[in-house]
Design an enzyme around this catalytic site. Structure first.
Site, short mmCIF file in Angstrom:
data_model
loop_
_atom_site.label_atom_id
_atom_site.label_comp_id
_atom_site.label_asym_id
_atom_site.label_seq_id
_atom_site.Cartn_x
_atom_site.Cartn_y
_atom_site.Cartn_z
N ASN A 1 72.67 20.55 7.29
CA ASN A 1 73.89 20.03 7.89
C ASN A 1 74.73 21.24 8.29
OD1 ASN A 1 76.34 18.92 8.56
ND2 ASN A 1 76.86 18.22 6.48
N TRP A 2 74.78 21.48 9.58
CA TRP A 2 75.47 22.69 10.05
C TRP A 2 76.99 22.56 10.02
CZ3 TRP A 2 72.51 25.13 14.83
CH2 TRP A 2 71.35 25.74 14.35
N LYS A 3 77.48 21.32 9.89
CA LYS A 3 78.95 21.09 9.92
C LYS A 3 79.50 21.69 11.23
CE LYS A 3 78.79 20.96 4.97
NZ LYS A 3 79.45 21.17 3.69
N HIS B 1 79.53 11.45 5.24
CA HIS B 1 79.70 12.71 4.50
C HIS B 1 81.11 12.74 3.91
CE1 HIS B 1 80.03 16.96 3.62
NE2 HIS B 1 78.71 17.02 3.68
N GLU C 1 83.20 14.99 3.77
CA GLU C 1 84.19 15.64 4.64
C GLU C 1 84.71 14.67 5.69
OE1 GLU C 1 81.84 19.07 5.70
OE2 GLU C 1 81.93 19.74 3.62
N GLU D 1 75.79 13.83 -2.94
CA GLU D 1 76.48 15.10 -2.82
C GLU D 1 77.78 15.07 -3.62
OE1 GLU D 1 75.19 17.24 1.05
OE2 GLU D 1 76.99 16.11 1.44
N GLY E 1 80.01 23.46 -0.94
CA GLY E 1 80.62 24.68 -0.43
C GLY E 1 81.34 25.50 -1.49
N SER F 1 75.79 23.02 -2.55
CA SER F 1 75.43 24.41 -2.91
C SER F 1 73.95 24.57 -3.27
CB SER F 1 76.33 24.92 -4.05
OG SER F 1 77.68 24.92 -3.64
N GLY G 1 74.03 22.69 3.39
CA GLY G 1 75.07 23.18 4.29
C GLY G 1 74.86 24.67 4.57
N GLY G 2 75.62 25.50 3.88
CA GLY G 2 75.63 26.95 4.12
C GLY G 2 74.25 27.58 4.27
P1 13P Z 1 76.79 23.35 0.99
O1 13P Z 1 75.29 23.45 0.88
O2 13P Z 1 77.38 24.40 1.89
O3 13P Z 1 77.44 23.29 -0.36
O4 13P Z 1 77.11 21.96 1.71
C1 13P Z 1 76.50 20.82 1.24
C2 13P Z 1 76.77 19.72 2.18
O5 13P Z 1 77.87 19.23 2.28
C3 13P Z 1 75.65 19.25 3.01
O6 13P Z 1 75.99 18.06 3.66
#
Ligand code: 13P
Length: 258
Positions: A13-15, A99, A101, A170, A176, A216, A237-238
């Site tokens: 997930n690149w956000k 998600h 967010e 999640e 993050g 994470s 994510g990251g």
């Molecule tokens: P991180 O891997 O950056 O913690 O993000 C997780 C996430 O929200 C994937 O959707």
């Protein structure tokens, strides 16, 4: 993981990261590194404007491209929104829904449910997210909260479509933050999600449902998390922004399973 009964999926997930040009660069590099073995499905969910570049480079590979959100309506006066048939036409296979967010921006369980239906009707695979806050975890209501999110998100989804849904657990406090849930904490919730699916759809469907962990997850901790019986992959994510790290997570999915 349990490759006998269900698919393993490693999804990025690149956000709100990377431009279309950077997407082309990433995809080209990543394509060159893809392992030959087919031990898991791979998805990269990218910003809407990056979808064409991602689809172009990944055509005829095993990597499915996805969106990070969709609108539940088929078309109409929804400025700035994107409908599921547009995503399909652009070459998407997956869409992340609910998600945390986006929920923080006001998305409700009812919105999530409508989007899950829209995605399934369009032939997309919804990656439906759920997760508790730190406060909820400390109050000891995690499993109840997650069960509520799952039941609400899947309302009206018929038995014949449940196997098309991927669920991502999640915990909000792990996203993050570098603070990963321990494999035991993540397994406990993923197992309880499977129990909810079992009650709603029966044991065969529960056994066949892919449940991801996200928060994470990285090249260092993926192996241990994926070794848990009810964790069928990751939503990353990251670490999905760096081809080498994302690849290491995919390689961690190549481990003996039940
Ligand atoms: P991180 O891997 O950056 O913690 O993000 C997780 C996430 O929200 C994937 O959707």
């Amino acid at each position: 993981m349990n490759r006998k009964y269900r698919k393993t999926l490693i999804a990025g997930n690149w956000k709100m990261n990377k431009t279309p040009s950077e997407t082309k660069e990433f995809m080209t590099a990543f394509k060159g590194m893809l392992p030959k073995g087919r031990w898991c499905d791979i998805a990269l969910c990218v910003p809407a404007v990056c979808i064409p570049a991602a689809v172009r480079v990944m055509r005829e590979t095993r990597v499915g491209i996805g969106a990070e959100n969709c609108n539940a309506n088929p078309s109409g006066a929804y400025t700035g929104e994107i409908a599921t048939n547009m995503l399909v036409d652009a070459g998407c296979k997956y869409v992340i829904i609910g998600h945390s967010e986006r929920r923080a921006m006001g998305e409700t369980d009812a919105d999530v449910n409508a989007k899950v239906h829209a995605a399934l009707n369009a032939g997309l695979i919804p990656i439906m997210c759920c997760g508790e806050s730190l406060e909820q975890r400390e109050l000891g209501v995690t499993n109840e909260w997650i069960a509520m999110q799952i039941k609400a998100g899947l309302t009206g989804v018929p038995e014949e479509k449940i196997r098309k849904v991927v669920i991502a657990y999640e915990p909000i406090w792990a996203i993050g933050t570098g603070k990963t849930a321990t494999p035991e904490q993540a397994e406990e919730v993923c197992e309880s999600i499977r129990t909810v699916i079992r009650k709603l759809y029966g044991s065969k469907n529960a056994r066949a449902t892919t449940i991801l962990y996200g928060g994470s997850m990285n090249d260092k901790n993926a192996y241990e998390l994926l070794a848990q019986p009810d964790i069928d992959g990751g939503l990353i994510g990251g670490a999905s922004l760096v081809p080498e790290k994302f690849l290491t997570i995919i390689e961690a999915a190549n481990q003996p399973t039940l």
